[in-house]
Design an enzyme around this catalytic site. Structure first.
Site, mmCIF file in Angstrom:
data_model
loop_
_atom_site.group_PDB
_atom_site.id
_atom_site.type_symbol
_atom_site.label_atom_id
_atom_site.label_comp_id
_atom_site.label_asym_id
_atom_site.label_seq_id
_atom_site.Cartn_x
_atom_site.Cartn_y
_atom_site.Cartn_z
ATOM 1 N N TRP A 103 0.811 -1.218 0.000
ATOM 2 C CA TRP A 103 0.000 0.000 0.000
ATOM 3 C C TRP A 103 0.842 1.265 0.000
ATOM 4 O O TRP A 103 0.438 2.276 -0.576
ATOM 5 C CB TRP A 103 -1.017 -0.023 1.138
ATOM 6 C CG TRP A 103 -2.013 -1.131 0.933
ATOM 7 C CD1 TRP A 103 -2.124 -2.279 1.663
ATOM 8 C CD2 TRP A 103 -2.986 -1.228 -0.116
ATOM 9 N NE1 TRP A 103 -3.115 -3.065 1.144
ATOM 10 C CE2 TRP A 103 -3.663 -2.458 0.047
ATOM 11 C CE3 TRP A 103 -3.353 -0.413 -1.188
ATOM 12 C CZ2 TRP A 103 -4.682 -2.871 -0.805
ATOM 13 C CZ3 TRP A 103 -4.369 -0.827 -2.039
ATOM 14 C CH2 TRP A 103 -5.025 -2.045 -1.843
ATOM 15 N N ASP A 173 -1.703 6.587 6.485
ATOM 16 C CA ASP A 173 -2.795 5.738 5.992
ATOM 17 C C ASP A 173 -3.099 4.735 7.102
ATOM 18 O O ASP A 173 -2.298 3.857 7.391
ATOM 19 C CB ASP A 173 -2.338 5.028 4.707
ATOM 20 C CG ASP A 173 -3.301 3.922 4.274
ATOM 21 O OD1 ASP A 173 -4.344 3.721 4.917
ATOM 22 O OD2 ASP A 173 -2.979 3.248 3.262
ATOM 23 N N LYS A 197 -12.888 -1.861 6.340
ATOM 24 C CA LYS A 197 -12.433 -3.064 7.057
ATOM 25 C C LYS A 197 -13.343 -3.369 8.247
ATOM 26 O O LYS A 197 -13.702 -4.509 8.466
ATOM 27 C CB LYS A 197 -11.005 -2.898 7.579
ATOM 28 C CG LYS A 197 -10.028 -2.251 6.640
ATOM 29 C CD LYS A 197 -9.670 -3.133 5.467
ATOM 30 C CE LYS A 197 -8.585 -2.446 4.643
ATOM 31 N NZ LYS A 197 -8.408 -3.085 3.354
HETATM 32 C C1 LIG Z 1 -3.674 0.078 4.052
HETATM 33 C C2 LIG Z 1 -4.548 0.245 2.867
HETATM 34 N N1 LIG Z 1 -4.487 1.403 2.172
HETATM 35 C C3 LIG Z 1 -5.262 1.600 1.079
HETATM 36 C C4 LIG Z 1 -6.140 0.652 0.629
HETATM 37 C C5 LIG Z 1 -6.955 0.928 -0.598
HETATM 38 O O1 LIG Z 1 -8.266 1.202 -0.247
HETATM 39 P P1 LIG Z 1 -9.479 1.075 -1.312
HETATM 40 O O2 LIG Z 1 -9.575 -0.353 -1.690
HETATM 41 O O3 LIG Z 1 -10.662 1.594 -0.542
HETATM 42 O O4 LIG Z 1 -9.153 1.959 -2.462
HETATM 43 C C6 LIG Z 1 -6.236 -0.573 1.330
HETATM 44 C C7 LIG Z 1 -7.135 -1.672 0.963
HETATM 45 O O5 LIG Z 1 -8.088 -1.833 0.529
HETATM 46 C C8 LIG Z 1 -5.420 -0.772 2.467
HETATM 47 O O6 LIG Z 1 -5.476 -1.923 3.152
#
Ligand SMILES: Cc1ncc(COP(=O)(O)O)c(C=O)c1O
Length: 255
Positions: A103, A173, A197
């Site tokens: 990520w 994040d 989540k």
């Molecule tokens: C730590 C983290 N950051 C960002 C994301 C991306 O989020 P999204 O799927 O809502 O775009 C995720 C997973 O989905 C994640 O686990």
């Protein structure tokens, strides 16, 4: 087990508290005498305004969010935040990133589209199996911020000590750890989390941003929707927001 529900501990959408789901089910056909489901009501109505305001107030209480931070509910989930952080915070055009896995790599790739990215620490040498030492990072004077993915969902790592950012703004994040442990918001310039989540439906992020980071002077290419100030100035009601997600998250905050 009531309802024969599945124990889902996935790193993606996972189990929600049953009392919350029950409350939502009970309010589905007629939200508190409004004659409507929250999905059906105007985001400008008094009823929804109260839902939004209460969600924010409860989150503020839960996390002890200081008064000089804005709480924003923004559509697009986590991935949109990779771009929004860089677009809004790269005033000098320099972002420092700690590379800890899938990520943070995505955040880095996105930020590179908008400015210079300096990787100030990395755990790539051991397949992202640990959090690198962030006690003495080489942060350039003109850096706009230091970015971490505080809980790398796929690699399974988390921070127990926040980096020493040497006075620069810390951006985190918190998508897969949001509300899972106490958090001193005042140590961050910006915290964001995709809510899917354990807090609510996918497709929305909660952003907690220190007011001095909201800018009027963004580059012209930044779409109106991608400016944090747009959302801050309009209590997250600039456009038709994801009312359903705000409502569900509010239920979890209260729970
Ligand atoms: C730590 C983290 N950051 C960002 C994301 C991306 O989020 P999204 O799927 O809502 O775009 C995720 C997973 O989905 C994640 O686990």
């Amino acid at each position: 087990m009531k309802y024969g529900r599945t124990y889902n501990f996935s790193a993606g959408p996972a189990m929600m508290p049953e009392p919350v789901l029950e409350e939502i089910a009970a309010e589905m056909m007629n939200y508190r005498g409004s004659g409507m489901c929250v999905m059906e009501m105007s985001h400008r109505s008094k009823v929804f305004q109260q839902i939004r305001d209460e969600a924010e107030a409860d989150l503020r209480k839960l996390m002890g969010i200081p008064g000089n931070y804005k709480v924003l509910f923004i559509q697009g989930g986590g991935t949109v935040q990779f771009a929004m952080v860089a677009m809004n915070l790269m005033k000098n055009g320099v972002g420092c990133y700690v590379e800890t896995g899938a990520w943070s790599k995505k955040a880095i790739a996105e930020a590179k589209k908008y400015g210079e990215v300096k990787i100030v620490a990395s755990s790539a040498d051991k397949n992202f199996s640990y959090i690198p030492d962030c006690s003495n990072l080489d942060i350039p004077e003109n850096a706009d911020y230091v970015y971490i993915c505080e809980n790398e969902t796929i690699n399974g790592t988390t921070y127990f000590n926040l980096p020493d950012t040497k006075g620069k703004v810390l951006v985190s994040d918190q998508s897969s750890m949001f509300l899972s442990r106490p958090c001193d918001v005042s140590r961050y310039g910006l915290i964001w989390g995709g809510v899917q989540k354990n807090v609510g439906p996918a497709g929305m992020a909660v952003v907690i941003i220190r007011e001095d980071l909201l800018r009027d002077d963004l580059p012209k290419f930044v779409p109106t929707y991608m400016s944090y100030k747009t959302h801050a100035d309009n209590d997250s009601l600039y456009n038709t927001p994801n009312c359903w997600a705000i409502y569900c998250c509010g239920k979890v905050f209260k729970y």
